[in-house]
Motif scaffolding. Sequence first.
Motif, mmCIF file in Angstrom:
data_model
loop_
_atom_site.group_PDB
_atom_site.id
_atom_site.type_symbol
_atom_site.label_atom_id
_atom_site.label_comp_id
_atom_site.label_asym_id
_atom_site.label_seq_id
_atom_site.Cartn_x
_atom_site.Cartn_y
_atom_site.Cartn_z
ATOM 1 N N GLU A 1 0.833 -1.200 0.000
ATOM 2 C CA GLU A 1 0.000 0.000 0.000
ATOM 3 C C GLU A 1 0.869 1.252 0.000
ATOM 4 O O GLU A 1 1.927 1.272 0.623
ATOM 5 N N LEU A 2 0.394 2.282 -0.713
ATOM 6 C CA LEU A 2 1.043 3.583 -0.752
ATOM 7 C C LEU A 2 0.050 4.637 -0.257
ATOM 8 O O LEU A 2 -1.155 4.360 -0.176
ATOM 9 N N PRO A 3 0.508 5.838 0.068
ATOM 10 C CA PRO A 3 -0.426 6.902 0.464
ATOM 11 C C PRO A 3 -1.487 7.141 -0.597
ATOM 12 O O PRO A 3 -1.258 6.943 -1.795
ATOM 13 N N ALA A 4 -2.653 7.608 -0.168
ATOM 14 C CA ALA A 4 -3.781 7.805 -1.086
ATOM 15 C C ALA A 4 -3.433 8.745 -2.230
ATOM 16 O O ALA A 4 -3.896 8.558 -3.365
ATOM 17 N N ALA A 5 -2.595 9.758 -1.971
ATOM 18 C CA ALA A 5 -2.268 10.751 -3.005
ATOM 19 C C ALA A 5 -1.442 10.169 -4.147
ATOM 20 O O ALA A 5 -1.401 10.746 -5.238
ATOM 21 N N ALA A 6 -0.790 9.038 -3.925
ATOM 22 C CA ALA A 6 0.099 8.475 -4.944
ATOM 23 C C ALA A 6 -0.668 8.140 -6.224
ATOM 24 O O ALA A 6 -0.184 8.396 -7.332
ATOM 25 N N TYR A 7 -1.866 7.583 -6.086
ATOM 26 C CA TYR A 7 -2.641 7.224 -7.274
ATOM 27 C C TYR A 7 -2.985 8.463 -8.094
ATOM 28 O O TYR A 7 -2.854 8.475 -9.325
ATOM 29 N N GLY A 8 -3.427 9.532 -7.427
ATOM 30 C CA GLY A 8 -3.775 10.754 -8.136
ATOM 31 C C GLY A 8 -2.592 11.351 -8.876
ATOM 32 O O GLY A 8 -2.739 11.873 -9.992
ATOM 33 N N GLU A 9 -1.411 11.273 -8.276
ATOM 34 C CA GLU A 9 -0.214 11.805 -8.928
ATOM 35 C C GLU A 9 0.099 11.037 -10.207
ATOM 36 O O GLU A 9 0.447 11.624 -11.234
ATOM 37 N N VAL A 10 -0.027 9.709 -10.137
ATOM 38 C CA VAL A 10 0.233 8.887 -11.324
ATOM 39 C C VAL A 10 -0.823 9.155 -12.401
ATOM 40 O O VAL A 10 -0.509 9.282 -13.590
ATOM 41 N N LYS A 11 -2.070 9.251 -11.978
ATOM 42 C CA LYS A 11 -3.155 9.515 -12.937
ATOM 43 C C LYS A 11 -2.938 10.849 -13.638
ATOM 44 O O LYS A 11 -3.112 10.961 -14.866
ATOM 45 N N ASN A 12 -2.564 11.872 -12.877
ATOM 46 C CA ASN A 12 -2.327 13.191 -13.478
ATOM 47 C C ASN A 12 -1.152 13.159 -14.448
ATOM 48 O O ASN A 12 -1.190 13.789 -15.512
ATOM 49 N N ALA A 13 -0.102 12.419 -14.082
ATOM 50 C CA ALA A 13 1.050 12.303 -14.974
ATOM 51 C C ALA A 13 0.676 11.578 -16.260
ATOM 52 O O ALA A 13 1.124 11.953 -17.353
ATOM 53 N N PHE A 14 -0.151 10.551 -16.140
ATOM 54 C CA PHE A 14 -0.607 9.811 -17.326
ATOM 55 C C PHE A 14 -1.439 10.723 -18.234
ATOM 56 O O PHE A 14 -1.281 10.709 -19.460
ATOM 57 N N THR A 15 -2.324 11.505 -17.629
ATOM 58 C CA THR A 15 -3.177 12.401 -18.408
ATOM 59 C C THR A 15 -2.350 13.476 -19.105
ATOM 60 O O THR A 15 -2.593 13.824 -20.269
ATOM 61 N N ALA A 16 -1.359 14.005 -18.403
ATOM 62 C CA ALA A 16 -0.536 15.078 -18.964
ATOM 63 C C ALA A 16 0.421 14.585 -20.041
ATOM 64 O O ALA A 16 0.737 15.305 -20.987
ATOM 65 N N ASN A 17 0.885 13.317 -19.896
ATOM 66 C CA ASN A 17 1.868 12.793 -20.841
ATOM 67 C C ASN A 17 1.587 11.322 -21.114
ATOM 68 O O ASN A 17 2.281 10.437 -20.612
#
Length: 311
Positions: free
Chosen positions: A63-79
Amino acid sequence: MMIVRLFAAATLLMSLLHSAMAAEAIFPPGVRVGLAPLVGLAKAKTFSGFETEDQSVKVLLTELPAAAYGEVKNAFTANPAGTGNVKPESIETAAGTAYYTVENGRDGATPVRRYSMILPGNGFSGYVAVQIPETASRIYTDDAVRQMFASAVVRKDVPVDEQLAMMPFKVTELSGFKTIRTLGPGALILADGEEDKGFEAAPFVVIGLVAGVAPEAGDRARVAQQAATTIPGVREARITMSEPIRIDGQPAYETRLEATSGKDNTPVTVVQWLRFGGPNTLRIIGSAPRDQWSVAFPRFRAVRDGIQPRG
């Protein structure tokens, strides 16, 4: 009529197969992320996940902190094209859309294929890492790993009995604490508060083992006070009492502090018990907002007195 019957039988069979596949998801002990491991993978012996008998193929779940998923999702969306030769892919799971990457690397001199996936959880992010040596890549293909990733699921909580069974000690008294979380190998927190809001605003207890040789009787005061100054999360701490006691017939030390804790600078009273004896020292820390201390302390003591050696 025969065609109708065959279609009905096929539909029933597919339904049963789908249910069976959904039921194959396995959660490693203490982890809120699970999946259906590929054929040949069994529970790992030294980490949370699965591995082959020769330990060459590894699947780690954590498990990782909850914010980790959002950071990856945003990076995927941006690039969406990724960076370098690593292109992220998305995949649908029972937990929601997950993102994963695949890249080649080495484990020492062995060429390996590495996969990393992150998926959303309830107050956390699920993470799955897979490593497959080149010699096993014909069996554990990219498509096979993707199929395994698609089977990933999350659960809201780890059952209390499952968490307690992982501890190197028995906890026989929970004293009304409802939130139970493992903090790592051999450590446990019992709390009234909620994880995403911070535990400090309500009473909680942390239980763990301190490895190493127990100090001699004449050195226990120094060790206890030194340990109290290293309690995570407390600030402006002031020791108000530190004295030898006995717990369940074993030599021990009780130390109390006044401090502030948490993002809201909550005034807290903290007690630390060190119970000596055996190859490890048992460390119990109870913390409560100062205005709740008189009610919380008997609960802390009940938890302390209910801890027994395993086996």
